[in-house]
Design an enzyme around this catalytic site. Structure first.
Site, PDB file in Angstrom:
ATOM      1  CB  CYS A 292       3.246 -65.619 -25.248  1.00  0.00           C
ATOM      2  SG  CYS A 292       2.231 -64.400 -25.689  1.00  0.00           S
ATOM      3  CB  CYS A 293       0.292 -69.790 -26.227  1.00  0.00           C
ATOM      4  SG  CYS A 293       0.137 -69.062 -27.663  1.00  0.00           S
TER       5      CYS A 293
ATOM      6  CB  CYS B 197      -1.460 -64.040 -32.024  1.00  0.00           C
ATOM      7  SG  CYS B 197      -2.715 -64.010 -30.769  1.00  0.00           S
TER       8      CYS B 197
ATOM      9  CB  CYS C   3      -1.924 -72.139 -28.086  1.00  0.00           C
ATOM     10  SG  CYS C   3      -3.756 -72.411 -28.231  1.00  0.00           S
TER      11      CYS C   3
ATOM     12  CB  CYS D 259       3.043 -66.583 -33.191  1.00  0.00           C
ATOM     13  SG  CYS D 259       2.946 -65.755 -31.703  1.00  0.00           S
TER      14      CYS D 259
END
Ligand code: SF4
Length: 252
Positions: A135-136, A218, A244, A221
Site C-alpha cells: 500500500c505504501c 494515514c 513507509c 495506520c
C-alpha cells in the site's frame, strides 16, 4: 577504485563521471562540511546549489521546516503526498500552510495513480491491512518518486531523535533510489528545539498533535501514543513496520 587512487589517474584516461556520481560526491562532501551547520545555513546552501531544482516534502505535521524554507529559500516547492487516507486535520493543515505562506513557498499536492476505490478494486479492499508495504509503495513511494523527477535535490524534516531507524540520518544524504541529493536540515534537532521554534515563531501545527498523536500519517495506520512511548510508536503499531519507504537513509 578508491577516491585516493582515482586522484592519481590522469584526467584524460578516467572513466567519464556520470551525473549521479557527481551528485553523490557532492552529497558526501556536503554531509561532512555541513554536519554541524545550523539549519538555515544548510537550507541556504541547498538553495544556492540547486535553485528551483530543489523541493521540500512535508507530511503537514508541523510547519517548522516550511517556515525555515520560506525565510531562507523562498519560492521552494513543498510537495505534499495526498494518499487519500489522510485525517481531515492534515488536509486542513495543508490548506492553512498554503494560505499562510502564499507567495513565499508553493504547495504542490501529489496523488497516487489510483484512487482508494480503484486500488480496492485492483488489489483488494483495505490493502493497508493485508499488505501495508504494498500500500505504501503504491500510495507514497511511487507518487513521490514521480513527483521528484524534475528536481535534483529534495529536503525533509527527518530528525535523528524520532526513532532508532532515523538515528543515523545525515544532514545531507544520497538518495540512491532517485539519484538525488537529500537534505535533512533539522536532522540534529531535538523535540525540545522544535517546540521552542514553534513557540518563538508562532508556527502552524497540525491540531492532531494536541490530541495525543506524536507523528501523523494515514489514519488507518496511525494511533495516539501513551506516556513513555516513542514519537513514531503510533505508526503501523503492532506490525513491525516503522517506515513507509520514502525516507530510507542511504549512507552515501
Ligand atoms: S501509511 Fe497505511 S494507508 Fe498510508 S499508504 Fe501506507 S499502508 Fe497505505
Amino acid at each position: 577504485m578508491t577516491a585516493e587512487l582515482l586522484s592519481l589517474v590522469p584526467f584524460e584516461v578516467r572513466e567519464p563521471v556520470s551525473l549521479a556520481e557527481h551528485r553523490q560526491a557532492l552529497a558526501r562532501r556536503a554531509a561532512w562540511r555541513l554536519e554541524d551547520a545550523p539549519a538555515e545555513v544548510v537550507i541556504r546552501w541547498a538553495a544556492r546549489t540547486f535553485g528551483a531544482r530543489l523541493a521540500l516534502t512535508s507530511s503537514m505535521s508541523d510547519a517548522v521546516v516550511i517556515d525555515l524554507f520560506a525565510k531562507h529559500a523562498p519560492g521552494t516547492d513543498v510537495v505534499f503526498l495526498d494518499t487519500g487516507y489522510h485525517f481531515p486535520e492534515t488536509i486542513g493543515m495543508r490548506d492553512a500552510v498554503a494560505a499562510t505562506y502564499r507567495g513565499r513557498i508553493n504547495v504542490v499536492t501529489v496523488q497516487p495513480e489510483q484512487t482508494v476505490a480503484q486500488q480496492d478494486a485492483t488489489h483488494g479492499r483495505d490493502l493497508f491491512a493485508t499488505n501495508p508495504d504494498g500500500c505504501c509503495a503504491l500510495r507514497k513511494v511511487a507518487p513521490l518518486d514521480a513527483a521528484l523527477a524534475p528536481y535534483d535535490a529534495w529536503a525533509s524534516g527527518l530528525r535523528r531523535d524520532e526513532s532508532f531507524a532515523r538515528s543515523i540520518t545525515p544532514v545531507v544524504d544520497w538518495d540512491k533510489r532517485n539519484g538525488k541529493v537529500k537534505i535533512n536540515p533539522i536532522a540534529r534537532w531535538t523535540q525540545d528545539k522544535v517546540d521552542a521554534y514553534i513557540e518563538k515563531n508562532n508556527v502552524l501545527v497540525n491540531t492532531l498533535l494536541m490530541d495525543g498523536y506524536a507523528s501523523i500519517g494515514c489514519f488507518p495506520c496511525t494511533r495516539r501514543v501513551s506516556d513513555g512511548e516513542g514519537t513514531r510508536d503510533g505508526r503501523w503499531a503492532g506490525t513491525g513496520k516503522s517506515e513507509c519507504g520514502i525516507h530510507l537513509v542511504s549512507s552515501s
